[in-house]
Design a protein around this motif. Structure first.
Motif, short mmCIF file in Angstrom:
data_model
loop_
_atom_site.label_atom_id
_atom_site.label_comp_id
_atom_site.label_asym_id
_atom_site.label_seq_id
_atom_site.Cartn_x
_atom_site.Cartn_y
_atom_site.Cartn_z
N THR A 157 0.88 -1.31 0.08
CA THR A 157 -0.15 0.12 0.04
C THR A 157 0.87 1.30 -0.03
OG1 THR A 157 -1.65 -1.08 1.30
CG2 THR A 157 -1.84 1.18 1.19
N VAL A 158 0.51 2.38 -0.97
CA VAL A 158 1.32 3.39 -0.98
C VAL A 158 0.31 4.62 -0.65
CG1 VAL A 158 2.63 4.80 -2.52
CG2 VAL A 158 2.87 2.50 -2.78
N GLU A 159 0.72 5.37 0.01
CA GLU A 159 -0.17 6.54 0.33
C GLU A 159 0.68 7.77 0.33
OE1 GLU A 159 -1.71 5.60 4.41
OE2 GLU A 159 -3.41 4.35 3.40
N ARG A 160 -0.08 8.92 -0.33
CA ARG A 160 0.46 10.16 -0.51
C ARG A 160 -0.65 11.24 -0.57
NH1 ARG A 160 4.22 7.09 -0.12
NH2 ARG A 160 6.16 6.94 -1.21
N GLU A 161 -0.40 12.20 0.44
CA GLU A 161 -1.32 13.31 0.40
C GLU A 161 -2.70 12.92 0.48
OE1 GLU A 161 -0.06 16.11 0.79
OE2 GLU A 161 1.84 15.53 0.81
N GLY A 162 -3.10 11.79 1.11
CA GLY A 162 -4.47 11.59 1.17
C GLY A 162 -5.05 10.45 0.17
N ILE A 163 -4.06 10.13 -1.02
CA ILE A 163 -4.47 9.32 -1.81
C ILE A 163 -3.68 7.75 -1.61
CG2 ILE A 163 -3.90 8.80 -4.40
CD1 ILE A 163 -3.77 11.81 -4.66
N SER A 164 -4.47 6.75 -1.72
CA SER A 164 -3.77 5.55 -1.48
C SER A 164 -4.04 4.35 -2.61
CB SER A 164 -4.85 4.77 -0.46
OG SER A 164 -4.30 3.54 0.00
N ILE A 165 -3.26 3.62 -3.07
CA ILE A 165 -3.02 2.75 -4.04
C ILE A 165 -2.41 1.51 -3.13
CG2 ILE A 165 -1.86 2.02 -6.11
CD1 ILE A 165 -2.05 4.92 -7.25
N LYS A 166 -3.08 0.44 -3.70
CA LYS A 166 -2.78 -0.97 -3.32
C LYS A 166 -2.60 -1.93 -4.49
CE LYS A 166 -4.78 -4.09 0.27
NZ LYS A 166 -5.86 -4.20 1.27
N HIS A 167 -1.62 -2.67 -4.16
CA HIS A 167 -1.50 -3.73 -5.30
C HIS A 167 -0.85 -5.14 -4.72
CE1 HIS A 167 3.01 -3.55 -5.60
NE2 HIS A 167 2.80 -2.51 -5.41
N PRO A 168 -1.11 -6.24 -5.29
CA PRO A 168 -0.72 -7.68 -4.78
C PRO A 168 0.91 -7.64 -4.75
CG PRO A 168 -1.69 -7.90 -6.94
CD PRO A 168 -1.83 -6.63 -6.43
N ALA A 169 1.47 -8.08 -3.78
CA ALA A 169 2.86 -8.21 -3.65
C ALA A 169 3.34 -9.65 -2.86
CB ALA A 169 3.60 -6.93 -2.79
N LYS A 170 2.87 -10.57 -3.53
CA LYS A 170 3.22 -11.85 -2.91
C LYS A 170 4.51 -12.41 -3.40
CE LYS A 170 -1.64 -13.11 -2.42
NZ LYS A 170 -2.81 -14.23 -2.94
N PHE A 171 5.38 -12.62 -2.58
CA PHE A 171 6.84 -12.74 -2.78
C PHE A 171 7.21 -13.64 -1.66
CE2 PHE A 171 6.93 -8.62 -1.29
CZ PHE A 171 7.73 -8.79 -0.19
N ILE A 172 8.50 -14.63 -1.98
CA ILE A 172 9.20 -15.11 -0.83
C ILE A 172 10.33 -14.22 -0.48
CG2 ILE A 172 10.78 -17.13 -0.34
CD1 ILE A 172 9.22 -18.71 -2.47
N LEU A 173 10.60 -13.58 0.72
CA LEU A 173 11.52 -12.91 1.02
C LEU A 173 12.76 -13.47 1.66
CD1 LEU A 173 12.48 -10.19 1.38
CD2 LEU A 173 11.42 -10.03 3.80
N VAL A 174 13.93 -13.26 0.75
CA VAL A 174 15.12 -14.00 1.31
C VAL A 174 15.94 -12.69 1.78
CG1 VAL A 174 16.88 -15.37 0.85
CG2 VAL A 174 14.79 -15.71 -0.23
N GLY A 175 16.61 -12.82 2.79
CA GLY A 175 17.57 -11.79 3.47
C GLY A 175 18.97 -12.48 3.56
N SER A 176 19.99 -11.84 3.44
CA SER A 176 21.19 -12.26 3.75
C SER A 176 22.07 -11.51 4.27
CB SER A 176 22.02 -13.25 2.54
OG SER A 176 22.15 -12.28 1.49
N GLY A 177 23.08 -11.87 5.11
CA GLY A 177 23.99 -10.74 5.50
C GLY A 177 25.32 -11.60 6.31
N ASN A 178 26.36 -10.79 6.98
CA ASN A 178 27.40 -11.17 7.55
C ASN A 178 27.21 -10.53 8.99
OD1 ASN A 178 29.58 -11.74 8.67
ND2 ASN A 178 30.83 -11.09 6.87
N PRO A 179 27.14 -11.74 9.77
CA PRO A 179 26.90 -11.27 11.24
C PRO A 179 28.04 -10.31 11.97
CG PRO A 179 27.44 -13.70 11.08
CD PRO A 179 27.19 -13.19 9.61
N GLU A 180 29.31 -10.25 11.18
CA GLU A 180 30.17 -9.52 11.65
C GLU A 180 29.58 -8.03 11.45
OE1 GLU A 180 33.79 -10.38 9.90
OE2 GLU A 180 33.93 -12.34 10.96
N GLU A 181 28.91 -7.73 10.62
CA GLU A 181 28.33 -6.56 10.14
C GLU A 181 27.10 -5.94 11.06
OE1 GLU A 181 28.13 -6.80 6.16
OE2 GLU A 181 30.27 -6.51 5.84
N GLY A 182 26.79 -6.96 12.11
CA GLY A 182 25.54 -6.61 13.03
C GLY A 182 24.26 -7.37 12.75
#
Length: 337
Positions: A157-182
């Motif tokens: 959902t994106v909202e700007r100045e009282g205007i709202s637009i909604k669209h489907p966003a079904k995805f598999i979220l994959v995050g990666s990182g190095n624990p040394e960096e936090g």
């Protein structure tokens, strides 16, 4: 179903080691409601390579032609021109802004009476696919929150100045990182379904084999894909069959109770741990082409589902995986493990 080859990406079937990461990714393909994967580990351990390889392995999807949201035409009342596309694999740049991720509303165009009021962002492109965020632990917490909200709800959902637009966003979220960096804040970590830890392979012989395979692939990728074509097809078929059979998989009330006992004893906050552990065990059962969850299915998945939900105690000498396994073995001691 034929696998479309991307000759720049290493084939999934050829990846050596990192079984924990590969299993977590495949289980999320079988059941996206598990809630995505957080992969933490050393640099240069094949995180990005494995994720791209998995996306190449998955079958094409049918979409409305030239639709920026990859809309599934099946079940719609109106007929549209359609096309088959490779499953979307969107990589989020580290410096991406919220507008780039979520999309922007063109207020000027709206006030002028125009129709092009919304510029879709990366979440629109990722719909029905995979969204990969490398170094997610360096991303602004607010932006991580936005990604997790969309992944959980299936909507942006994106909202700007009282205007709202909604669209489907079904995805598999994959995050990666190095624990040394936090690390991510615990509140954000908890919202990832699974947490895989990967380490640099220390066995010299295995390291040499990995290096040789990579060099050979770079020299002749076409021959390399042909070498692994049957294995690639077998993995794809296995995933598709598991997706179809997932609804048939059963888990006993006794096992569900024991999963909740483990979560309670480990002082896991909320019920996400219970839910995800059950979902992951059922997905593994389907992956193994069975319909009844076993103790082994739970044992192989529960550490992935709970390790990032444990309370951090800097004075403890035991690592999170060993702690979960110890509680698991005690609670399931009456069962055949």
């Amino acid at each position: 179903m034929t696998i479309v080859k991307n000759l720049t990406n290493f084939p999934f079937a050829a990846i050596i080691g990192q079984d924990e990461m590969k299993l977590a990714l495949q289980l999320n393909v079988i059941d996206p409601k598990i809630g995505g994967v957080m992969i933490m580990g050393d640099r240069g351990t094949g995180k990005s390579t494995t994720i791209r390889a998995l996306a190449d392995l998955l079958p094409d999807i049918l979409v409305i032609k030239n639709d920026p949201f990859n809309t599934d035409p099946q079940g719609l009342s109106k007929e549209y021109e359609t096309e088959s596309i490779k499953i979307p694999m969107v990589e989020l740049p580290l410096g991406a802004t919220e507008d780039r991720v979520c999309g922007t509303i063109n207020l000027k165009e709206i006030l002028a009476g125009g129709k092009s009021t919304f510029e879709p962002g990366l979440l629109a492109r990722a719909n029905r696919g995979i969204l990969y965020v490398d170094e997610i632990n360096l991303l602004d917490d607010h932006l991580v929150d936005v990604l997790l909200d969309s992944a959980a709800s299936g909507w942006n959902t994106v909202e700007r100045e009282g205007i709202s637009i909604k669209h489907p966003a079904k995805f598999i979220l994959v995050g990666s990182g190095n624990p040394e960096e936090g690390e991510l804040r615990p509140q954000l970590l908890d919202r990832f379904g699974m947490h895989a830890e990967i380490r640099t392979i220390r066995d010299p012989k295995l390291r040499v084999k990995i290096v040789e395979e990579r060099i050979h692939f770079d020299q002749s990728p076409q021959l390399w894909f042909e070498k692994y074509e049957n294995e690639q097809q077998a993995i794809q078929n296995r995933l598709l069959t598991a997706q179809q059979n997932l609804k048939k998989v059963q888990i006993s009330k006794e096992f569900q109770l024991k999963i909740s006992e483990i979560c309670s004893e480990l002082e896991i906050e909320g019920l996400r741990g219970d839910i995800v552990s059950t979902r992951a065990a059922k997905a593994l059962t389907a992956f193994e082409n069975r319909l009844e969850v076993t103790v082994d299915d739970i044992q192989r998945t529960i550490i992935l589902c709970l390790r990032h939900r444990l309370r951090r105690d800097p004075m403890e000498s035991i690592n999170s995986g060993e702690k979960i396994l110890s509680v698991f073995q005690r609670i399931f001691s009456s069962e055949k493990i």
